[in-house]
Scaffold this motif. Structure first.
Motif, PDB file in Angstrom:
ATOM      1  N   LEU A  22      -7.618  -2.113   2.648  1.00 24.48           N
ATOM      2  CA  LEU A  22      -6.921  -1.580   3.816  1.00 24.48           C
ATOM      3  C   LEU A  22      -7.912  -1.127   4.886  1.00 24.48           C
ATOM      4  CD1 LEU A  22      -4.259  -0.878   5.135  1.00 24.48           C
ATOM      5  CD2 LEU A  22      -4.284   1.319   3.919  1.00 24.48           C
ATOM      6  N   PHE A  32       0.858  -1.184   0.000  1.00 19.80           N
ATOM      7  CA  PHE A  32       0.000   0.000   0.000  1.00 19.80           C
ATOM      8  C   PHE A  32       0.893   1.232   0.000  1.00 19.80           C
ATOM      9  CE2 PHE A  32      -2.259  -3.335   2.348  1.00 19.80           C
ATOM     10  CZ  PHE A  32      -3.413  -3.441   1.592  1.00 19.80           C
ATOM     11  N   THR A  60      -7.869  -3.038   8.411  1.00 20.33           N
ATOM     12  CA  THR A  60      -7.573  -2.291   9.633  1.00 20.33           C
ATOM     13  C   THR A  60      -8.563  -2.653  10.731  1.00 20.33           C
ATOM     14  OG1 THR A  60      -6.683  -0.443   8.334  1.00 20.33           O
ATOM     15  CG2 THR A  60      -7.337   0.017  10.610  1.00 20.33           C
ATOM     16  N   ARG A  69      -7.325  -1.580  -3.291  1.00 23.75           N
ATOM     17  CA  ARG A  69      -6.414  -1.646  -2.146  1.00 23.75           C
ATOM     18  C   ARG A  69      -6.843  -0.694  -1.033  1.00 23.75           C
ATOM     19  NH1 ARG A  69      -2.759  -2.310  -6.456  1.00 23.75           N
ATOM     20  NH2 ARG A  69      -2.328  -0.058  -6.554  1.00 23.75           N
ATOM     21  N   GLU A  75      -2.719   5.637  -0.894  1.00 22.76           N
ATOM     22  CA  GLU A  75      -3.770   4.680  -0.531  1.00 22.76           C
ATOM     23  C   GLU A  75      -3.977   4.621   0.978  1.00 22.76           C
ATOM     24  OE1 GLU A  75      -2.724   1.858  -4.385  1.00 22.76           O
ATOM     25  OE2 GLU A  75      -2.131   1.266  -2.354  1.00 22.76           O
ATOM     26  N   ARG A  76      -2.888   4.682   1.747  1.00 28.71           N
ATOM     27  CA  ARG A  76      -3.020   4.671   3.206  1.00 28.71           C
ATOM     28  C   ARG A  76      -3.717   5.927   3.707  1.00 28.71           C
ATOM     29  NH1 ARG A  76       2.347   2.741   2.859  1.00 28.71           N
ATOM     30  NH2 ARG A  76       3.127   4.804   3.481  1.00 28.71           N
TER      31      ARG A  76
END
Length: 417
Positions: free
Chosen positions: A324, A2, A328, A320, A6-7
Protein backbone atom coordinates in the motif's frame (compact mmCIF):
# COMPACT_ATOMS: atom_id res chain seq x y z
CA UNK A 1 -8.25 -5.86 0.27
CA UNK A 2 -6.64 -3.56 2.85
CA UNK A 3 -8.25 -3.31 6.29
CA UNK A 4 -8.33 -0.18 8.45
CA UNK A 5 -5.29 -1.22 10.50
CA UNK A 6 -3.13 -1.77 7.42
CA UNK A 7 -4.20 1.54 5.88
CA UNK A 8 -3.50 3.44 9.10
CA UNK A 9 0.01 1.97 9.47
CA UNK A 10 0.86 2.47 5.77
CA UNK A 11 -0.16 6.14 5.73
CA UNK A 12 1.68 6.73 9.02
CA UNK A 13 4.85 5.35 7.44
CA UNK A 14 4.42 7.69 4.47
CA UNK A 15 4.18 10.81 6.64
CA UNK A 16 7.41 12.73 7.18
CA UNK A 17 8.86 12.47 10.69
CA UNK A 18 12.01 13.83 12.22
CA UNK A 19 15.03 11.78 11.09
CA UNK A 20 13.12 10.30 8.13
CA UNK A 21 13.41 13.21 5.71
CA UNK A 22 15.69 11.38 3.27
CA UNK A 23 13.24 8.50 2.83
CA UNK A 24 10.39 10.95 2.30
CA UNK A 25 12.38 12.98 -0.24
CA UNK A 26 13.19 9.79 -2.16
CA UNK A 27 9.51 8.86 -2.17
CA UNK A 28 8.66 12.38 -3.38
CA UNK A 29 11.14 12.06 -6.25
CA UNK A 30 9.57 8.72 -7.16
CA UNK A 31 6.13 10.35 -7.19
CA UNK A 32 7.34 13.24 -9.36
CA UNK A 33 9.15 10.82 -11.71
CA UNK A 34 6.03 8.73 -12.28
CA UNK A 35 3.95 11.90 -12.75
CA UNK A 36 6.30 13.40 -15.33
CA UNK A 37 6.77 10.08 -17.13
CA UNK A 38 3.05 9.41 -17.54
CA UNK A 39 2.30 13.04 -18.44
CA UNK A 40 5.08 13.12 -21.04
CA UNK A 41 3.85 9.86 -22.56
CA UNK A 42 0.30 11.19 -22.90
CA UNK A 43 1.41 14.55 -24.34
CA UNK A 44 3.92 13.13 -26.83
CA UNK A 45 1.57 10.33 -27.94
CA UNK A 46 -1.23 12.85 -28.50
CA UNK A 47 1.07 15.12 -30.51
CA UNK A 48 2.31 12.16 -32.58
CA UNK A 49 -1.31 11.13 -33.24
CA UNK A 50 -2.12 14.66 -34.34
CA UNK A 51 0.98 14.88 -36.50
CA UNK A 52 0.14 11.56 -38.18
CA UNK A 53 -3.47 12.56 -38.83
CA UNK A 54 -2.47 16.00 -40.13
CA UNK A 55 0.19 14.53 -42.44
CA UNK A 56 -2.11 11.85 -43.80
CA UNK A 57 -4.97 14.35 -44.19
CA UNK A 58 -2.75 16.57 -46.34
CA UNK A 59 -1.52 13.71 -48.52
CA UNK A 60 -4.74 11.76 -48.96
CA UNK A 61 -6.84 14.94 -49.06
CA UNK A 62 -5.00 15.89 -52.24
CA UNK A 63 -4.77 12.46 -53.88
CA UNK A 64 -7.94 10.74 -52.68
CA UNK A 65 -8.45 7.85 -50.28
CA UNK A 66 -9.01 5.26 -53.02
CA UNK A 67 -8.24 5.17 -56.72
CA UNK A 68 -9.67 2.94 -59.42
CA UNK A 69 -7.17 2.35 -62.24
CA UNK A 70 -6.99 0.04 -65.25
CA UNK A 71 -5.01 -3.17 -64.78
CA UNK A 72 -3.83 -3.02 -68.38
CA UNK A 73 -3.48 0.01 -70.57
CA UNK A 74 -3.29 3.63 -69.49
CA UNK A 75 -6.86 4.91 -69.63
CA UNK A 76 -10.43 4.22 -68.49
CA UNK A 77 -12.59 4.58 -71.57
CA UNK A 78 -15.96 4.81 -69.77
CA UNK A 79 -15.53 6.45 -66.33
CA UNK A 80 -19.27 7.16 -66.02
CA UNK A 81 -20.02 3.43 -65.99
CA UNK A 82 -17.59 3.00 -63.10
CA UNK A 83 -19.15 5.92 -61.19
CA UNK A 84 -22.59 4.33 -61.66
CA UNK A 85 -21.37 1.13 -59.97
CA UNK A 86 -20.17 3.11 -56.93
CA UNK A 87 -23.51 4.71 -56.10
CA UNK A 88 -24.69 2.00 -53.69
CA UNK A 89 -21.51 1.79 -51.60
CA UNK A 90 -21.81 3.36 -48.13
CA UNK A 91 -19.18 5.72 -46.79
CA UNK A 92 -18.26 7.38 -50.11
CA UNK A 93 -18.19 11.19 -49.98
CA UNK A 94 -16.92 11.90 -53.47
CA UNK A 95 -16.04 9.93 -56.59
CA UNK A 96 -14.58 11.85 -59.51
CA UNK A 97 -12.81 10.99 -62.78
CA UNK A 98 -9.26 12.29 -62.94
CA UNK A 99 -6.38 12.71 -65.40
CA UNK A 100 -2.79 12.83 -64.21
CA UNK A 101 0.50 13.31 -66.01
CA UNK A 102 3.95 14.91 -66.03
CA UNK A 103 4.41 18.24 -67.78
CA UNK A 104 6.90 21.08 -68.11
CA UNK A 105 5.62 24.49 -66.98
CA UNK A 106 7.11 27.80 -68.11
CA UNK A 107 6.25 31.17 -66.62
CA UNK A 108 5.90 34.58 -68.28
CA UNK A 109 9.40 35.52 -67.13
CA UNK A 110 10.99 32.54 -68.84
CA UNK A 111 11.44 30.29 -65.78
CA UNK A 112 10.65 26.59 -66.18
CA UNK A 113 9.90 23.69 -63.82
CA UNK A 114 8.64 20.13 -63.99
CA UNK A 115 5.14 19.68 -62.59
CA UNK A 116 2.49 17.06 -61.90
CA UNK A 117 -0.65 18.06 -63.79
CA UNK A 118 -3.95 16.82 -62.36
CA UNK A 119 -7.26 17.24 -64.13
CA UNK A 120 -10.42 17.17 -62.00
CA UNK A 121 -14.03 18.33 -62.45
CA UNK A 122 -14.25 21.89 -61.03
CA UNK A 123 -16.84 20.93 -58.40
CA UNK A 124 -14.63 18.06 -57.21
CA UNK A 125 -11.62 20.35 -56.66
CA UNK A 126 -13.72 22.96 -54.82
CA UNK A 127 -15.03 20.22 -52.51
CA UNK A 128 -11.51 19.17 -51.39
CA UNK A 129 -11.06 20.56 -47.83
CA UNK A 130 -7.26 20.60 -48.10
CA UNK A 131 -7.47 22.89 -51.16
CA UNK A 132 -10.06 25.20 -49.60
CA UNK A 133 -8.07 25.56 -46.38
CA UNK A 134 -4.80 26.06 -48.25
CA UNK A 135 -6.07 28.69 -50.71
CA UNK A 136 -3.64 31.63 -50.69
CA UNK A 137 -4.25 33.81 -53.74
CA UNK A 138 -7.13 34.09 -56.17
CA UNK A 139 -10.55 32.45 -56.10
CA UNK A 140 -11.63 28.89 -56.88
CA UNK A 141 -14.91 30.23 -58.30
CA UNK A 142 -13.10 31.04 -61.56
CA UNK A 143 -11.69 27.52 -61.84
CA UNK A 144 -13.60 25.63 -64.51
CA UNK A 145 -13.48 28.24 -67.23
CA UNK A 146 -11.58 27.28 -70.35
CA UNK A 147 -7.79 27.01 -69.90
CA UNK A 148 -7.69 27.94 -66.20
CA UNK A 149 -5.22 26.50 -63.71
CA UNK A 150 -4.64 26.36 -59.92
CA UNK A 151 -0.96 26.26 -59.01
CA UNK A 152 0.94 25.21 -55.88
CA UNK A 153 2.23 28.23 -53.94
CA UNK A 154 5.91 27.25 -54.12
CA UNK A 155 5.72 26.57 -57.83
CA UNK A 156 3.93 29.90 -58.37
CA UNK A 157 6.64 31.70 -56.39
CA UNK A 158 9.41 29.98 -58.37
CA UNK A 159 7.84 31.03 -61.68
CA UNK A 160 6.80 34.46 -60.29
CA UNK A 161 3.15 33.88 -61.06
CA UNK A 162 0.18 35.87 -59.77
CA UNK A 163 -3.56 35.33 -60.40
CA UNK A 164 -4.31 36.44 -63.96
CA UNK A 165 -0.85 35.57 -65.29
CA UNK A 166 -0.44 33.12 -68.16
CA UNK A 167 1.78 30.07 -68.01
CA UNK A 168 2.61 27.54 -70.69
CA UNK A 169 2.26 23.79 -70.20
CA UNK A 170 4.49 21.65 -72.40
CA UNK A 171 4.05 17.88 -72.84
CA UNK A 172 7.00 15.66 -73.71
CA UNK A 173 4.70 13.79 -76.09
CA UNK A 174 5.38 14.92 -79.67
CA UNK A 175 2.91 15.49 -82.47
CA UNK A 176 3.29 15.52 -86.22
CA UNK A 177 5.41 13.40 -88.57
CA UNK A 178 9.07 12.62 -88.49
CA UNK A 179 10.04 16.04 -89.88
CA UNK A 180 7.46 18.13 -88.05
CA UNK A 181 7.69 16.60 -84.56
CA UNK A 182 7.02 19.21 -81.89
CA UNK A 183 6.04 19.05 -78.21
CA UNK A 184 2.39 19.55 -77.43
CA UNK A 185 1.81 22.76 -75.46
CA UNK A 186 -0.97 24.97 -74.18
CA UNK A 187 -1.29 28.38 -72.52
CA UNK A 188 -3.28 28.49 -69.26
CA UNK A 189 -4.44 31.36 -67.06
CA UNK A 190 -3.67 31.06 -63.33
CA UNK A 191 -6.74 31.78 -61.18
CA UNK A 192 -5.54 30.70 -57.70
CA UNK A 193 -2.69 29.20 -55.70
CA UNK A 194 -2.75 26.83 -52.72
CA UNK A 195 -0.32 26.07 -49.89
CA UNK A 196 -0.61 22.68 -48.17
CA UNK A 197 2.52 23.16 -46.11
CA UNK A 198 4.24 20.26 -47.92
CA UNK A 199 6.96 21.40 -50.37
CA UNK A 200 6.81 18.21 -52.44
CA UNK A 201 3.19 19.05 -53.38
CA UNK A 202 3.21 22.86 -53.23
CA UNK A 203 6.28 22.96 -55.46
CA UNK A 204 5.19 20.64 -58.27
CA UNK A 205 1.39 20.28 -58.46
CA UNK A 206 -1.05 22.12 -60.74
CA UNK A 207 -4.78 21.52 -61.22
CA UNK A 208 -6.71 22.08 -64.44
CA UNK A 209 -10.35 21.34 -65.34
CA UNK A 210 -10.92 17.75 -66.43
CA UNK A 211 -11.91 18.75 -69.97
CA UNK A 212 -8.70 20.76 -70.36
CA UNK A 213 -6.56 17.82 -69.20
CA UNK A 214 -8.37 15.40 -71.52
CA UNK A 215 -7.83 17.73 -74.47
CA UNK A 216 -4.19 18.37 -73.55
CA UNK A 217 -3.34 14.67 -73.35
CA UNK A 218 -5.56 13.75 -76.31
CA UNK A 219 -7.74 11.34 -74.30
CA UNK A 220 -11.17 12.32 -75.63
CA UNK A 221 -13.69 11.22 -72.98
CA UNK A 222 -11.28 8.79 -71.28
CA UNK A 223 -9.43 9.35 -67.97
CA UNK A 224 -6.47 7.84 -66.12
CA UNK A 225 -8.30 6.98 -62.90
CA UNK A 226 -11.30 7.55 -60.67
CA UNK A 227 -10.51 9.15 -57.29
CA UNK A 228 -12.69 8.39 -54.26
CA UNK A 229 -12.94 10.23 -50.93
CA UNK A 230 -14.37 8.45 -47.85
CA UNK A 231 -16.17 9.84 -44.83
CA UNK A 232 -13.84 7.82 -42.57
CA UNK A 233 -10.38 7.11 -44.08
CA UNK A 234 -9.68 4.54 -41.34
CA UNK A 235 -12.38 2.29 -42.88
CA UNK A 236 -10.44 2.00 -46.10
CA UNK A 237 -10.01 -1.80 -45.87
CA UNK A 238 -13.74 -2.82 -45.80
CA UNK A 239 -14.65 -0.21 -48.44
CA UNK A 240 -11.81 -1.45 -50.66
CA UNK A 241 -13.12 -5.01 -50.40
CA UNK A 242 -16.63 -3.82 -51.29
CA UNK A 243 -15.31 -1.83 -54.23
CA UNK A 244 -13.36 -4.79 -55.60
CA UNK A 245 -16.49 -6.94 -55.37
CA UNK A 246 -18.57 -4.29 -57.18
CA UNK A 247 -15.96 -3.87 -59.95
CA UNK A 248 -15.03 -7.54 -60.31
CA UNK A 249 -14.45 -8.70 -63.86
CA UNK A 250 -13.97 -5.20 -65.26
CA UNK A 251 -10.18 -5.33 -65.52
CA UNK A 252 -9.81 -2.65 -62.84
CA UNK A 253 -7.45 -2.27 -59.90
CA UNK A 254 -8.41 -0.58 -56.60
CA UNK A 255 -5.54 1.05 -54.65
CA UNK A 256 -5.92 2.61 -51.20
CA UNK A 257 -4.00 5.49 -49.60
CA UNK A 258 -2.18 3.23 -47.13
CA UNK A 259 -0.57 1.20 -49.92
CA UNK A 260 0.09 4.24 -52.08
CA UNK A 261 1.87 6.02 -49.19
CA UNK A 262 3.11 2.91 -47.41
CA UNK A 263 6.66 4.19 -46.82
CA UNK A 264 5.50 7.45 -45.21
CA UNK A 265 2.74 5.73 -43.21
CA UNK A 266 5.11 3.02 -41.95
CA UNK A 267 7.78 5.58 -41.02
CA UNK A 268 5.31 7.61 -38.94
CA UNK A 269 4.03 4.47 -37.18
CA UNK A 270 7.56 3.23 -36.41
CA UNK A 271 8.59 6.65 -35.12
CA UNK A 272 5.54 6.76 -32.86
CA UNK A 273 6.18 3.28 -31.46
CA UNK A 274 9.87 3.97 -30.85
CA UNK A 275 9.01 7.25 -29.13
CA UNK A 276 6.50 5.42 -26.93
CA UNK A 277 9.12 2.82 -25.99
CA UNK A 278 11.77 5.43 -25.18
CA UNK A 279 9.44 7.51 -23.04
CA UNK A 280 8.19 4.39 -21.24
CA UNK A 281 11.73 4.07 -19.89
CA UNK A 282 11.09 7.26 -17.88
CA UNK A 283 8.27 5.46 -16.07
CA UNK A 284 10.48 2.38 -15.62
CA UNK A 285 13.23 4.49 -14.02
CA UNK A 286 10.66 6.09 -11.73
CA UNK A 287 9.43 2.60 -10.80
CA UNK A 288 12.99 1.66 -9.81
CA UNK A 289 12.99 4.74 -7.59
CA UNK A 290 9.92 3.28 -5.89
CA UNK A 291 11.88 0.08 -5.28
CA UNK A 292 14.78 2.00 -3.72
CA UNK A 293 12.61 4.28 -1.58
CA UNK A 294 10.51 1.36 -0.38
CA UNK A 295 13.65 -0.69 0.38
CA UNK A 296 15.00 2.18 2.51
CA UNK A 297 11.63 2.47 4.23
CA UNK A 298 11.68 -1.25 5.07
CA UNK A 299 15.21 -0.97 6.45
CA UNK A 300 14.29 2.10 8.49
CA UNK A 301 11.13 0.44 9.88
CA UNK A 302 12.74 -2.93 10.68
CA UNK A 303 12.23 -2.53 14.44
CA UNK A 304 8.62 -1.39 13.97
CA UNK A 305 7.96 -4.42 11.78
CA UNK A 306 9.37 -6.73 14.45
CA UNK A 307 7.12 -5.16 17.07
CA UNK A 308 4.08 -5.55 14.82
CA UNK A 309 4.96 -9.23 14.30
CA UNK A 310 5.39 -9.89 18.04
CA UNK A 311 2.00 -8.24 18.67
CA UNK A 312 0.36 -10.77 16.35
CA UNK A 313 0.40 -9.11 12.93
CA UNK A 314 0.74 -11.87 10.29
CA UNK A 315 3.24 -11.70 7.47
CA UNK A 316 0.43 -11.05 5.00
CA UNK A 317 -0.51 -7.87 6.87
CA UNK A 318 3.09 -6.60 6.75
CA UNK A 319 3.22 -7.45 3.04
CA UNK A 320 0.02 -5.51 2.34
CA UNK A 321 1.16 -2.51 4.42
CA UNK A 322 4.25 -1.96 2.29
CA UNK A 323 2.43 -2.76 -0.95
CA UNK A 324 0.00 0.00 0.00
CA UNK A 325 2.90 2.37 0.73
CA UNK A 326 4.46 1.77 -2.70
CA UNK A 327 1.13 1.72 -4.53
CA UNK A 328 0.18 5.08 -2.99
CA UNK A 329 3.35 6.61 -4.44
CA UNK A 330 3.15 4.91 -7.83
CA UNK A 331 -0.59 5.02 -8.44
CA UNK A 332 -0.80 8.55 -7.04
CA UNK A 333 1.93 9.63 -9.45
CA UNK A 334 0.16 7.86 -12.33
CA UNK A 335 -3.13 9.64 -11.58
CA UNK A 336 -1.35 12.99 -11.25
CA UNK A 337 0.49 12.37 -14.54
CA UNK A 338 -2.81 11.37 -16.18
CA UNK A 339 -4.43 14.65 -15.10
CA UNK A 340 -1.40 16.76 -16.06
CA UNK A 341 -0.86 15.07 -19.44
CA UNK A 342 -4.54 15.15 -20.35
CA UNK A 343 -4.78 18.80 -19.35
CA UNK A 344 -1.80 19.81 -21.48
CA UNK A 345 -2.78 17.67 -24.49
CA UNK A 346 -6.39 18.87 -24.43
CA UNK A 347 -5.40 22.54 -24.18
CA UNK A 348 -2.59 22.61 -26.72
CA UNK A 349 -4.09 25.55 -28.71
CA UNK A 350 -4.27 27.67 -25.55
CA UNK A 351 -0.66 26.80 -24.71
CA UNK A 352 0.41 27.84 -28.23
CA UNK A 353 -1.10 31.27 -27.65
CA UNK A 354 0.60 31.43 -24.26
CA UNK A 355 3.99 30.71 -25.87
CA UNK A 356 3.48 33.23 -28.67
CA UNK A 357 5.29 35.95 -26.77
CA UNK A 358 8.45 33.80 -26.67
CA UNK A 359 8.54 33.79 -30.46
CA UNK A 360 8.76 37.57 -30.49
CA UNK A 361 11.99 37.46 -28.50
CA UNK A 362 13.72 35.63 -31.37
CA UNK A 363 15.45 33.22 -28.99
CA UNK A 364 13.62 30.13 -30.18
CA UNK A 365 12.81 31.06 -33.80
CA UNK A 366 11.80 28.25 -36.10
CA UNK A 367 11.93 25.55 -33.41
CA UNK A 368 9.30 27.25 -31.29
CA UNK A 369 7.18 28.05 -34.35
CA UNK A 370 7.20 24.37 -35.33
CA UNK A 371 6.21 23.38 -31.76
CA UNK A 372 3.34 25.85 -31.75
CA UNK A 373 1.97 24.43 -35.01
CA UNK A 374 1.93 20.79 -33.89
CA UNK A 375 -1.60 19.36 -33.57
CA UNK A 376 -2.76 17.22 -30.66
CA UNK A 377 -5.25 14.35 -30.87
CA UNK A 378 -6.09 12.35 -27.73
CA UNK A 379 -6.99 8.71 -28.32
CA UNK A 380 -8.71 6.94 -25.44
CA UNK A 381 -7.01 3.63 -26.20
CA UNK A 382 -3.52 5.15 -26.00
CA UNK A 383 -4.27 6.95 -22.74
CA UNK A 384 -5.71 3.74 -21.26
CA UNK A 385 -2.56 1.81 -22.20
CA UNK A 386 -0.31 4.48 -20.66
CA UNK A 387 -2.28 4.62 -17.40
CA UNK A 388 -2.42 0.82 -17.19
CA UNK A 389 1.36 0.70 -17.76
CA UNK A 390 1.90 3.21 -14.96
CA UNK A 391 -0.30 1.26 -12.56
CA UNK A 392 1.27 -2.06 -13.52
CA UNK A 393 4.88 -0.90 -13.12
CA UNK A 394 4.03 0.82 -9.84
CA UNK A 395 2.50 -2.35 -8.37
CA UNK A 396 5.34 -4.56 -9.64
CA UNK A 397 7.88 -2.23 -8.03
CA UNK A 398 6.33 -2.80 -4.60
CA UNK A 399 6.44 -6.60 -4.60
CA UNK A 400 10.09 -7.33 -3.78
CA UNK A 401 10.55 -4.74 -0.96
CA UNK A 402 7.20 -5.78 0.55
CA UNK A 403 8.17 -9.45 0.40
CA UNK A 404 11.46 -8.62 2.14
CA UNK A 405 9.55 -6.76 4.85
CA UNK A 406 7.24 -9.73 5.41
CA UNK A 407 10.29 -12.06 5.72
CA UNK A 408 11.94 -10.08 8.54
CA UNK A 409 12.62 -12.22 11.62
CA UNK A 410 11.27 -10.31 14.69
CA UNK A 411 13.93 -11.71 17.04
CA UNK A 412 16.82 -10.77 14.75
CA UNK A 413 15.36 -7.32 14.06
CA UNK A 414 14.93 -6.57 17.79
CA UNK A 415 18.36 -7.93 18.64
CA UNK A 416 20.16 -5.80 16.05
CA UNK A 417 17.74 -2.85 16.08
Amino acid sequence: MFNAFERAVAFRYLRTRKGERFVSITALFSLVGITLGVATLIIVTSVMNGFRQDLMARIIGLNGHLTVQPERGRTLEDPQAILARLNGIAGLVQAAPAVEGQVLVTGPGGGAAAAQLRGLPPEALRARPVIRRGLRLGDLAEFGAEDTVVVGARLAARLRLMPGDTLTVVLPQARGGDFTAAPRQRSLRMVASFDMGMPEYDGRTIFVPLATAQSLFGLGEAVNQVEILLADPSRVAPVTAELRAALAGQGLRVADWQNANSSIYAAVLVERQVMFLILTLIVVVAAFNIVSSLTMLVKDKGRDIAILRTMGAPRGAVLRIFILCGATIGCGGTLAGFALGLGVAANFPALRRGLAWLEETGLFGAELRFLMQLPSVIEVRDVAVIVATGFGLSLLATLYPSWRAARIDPAEALRHG
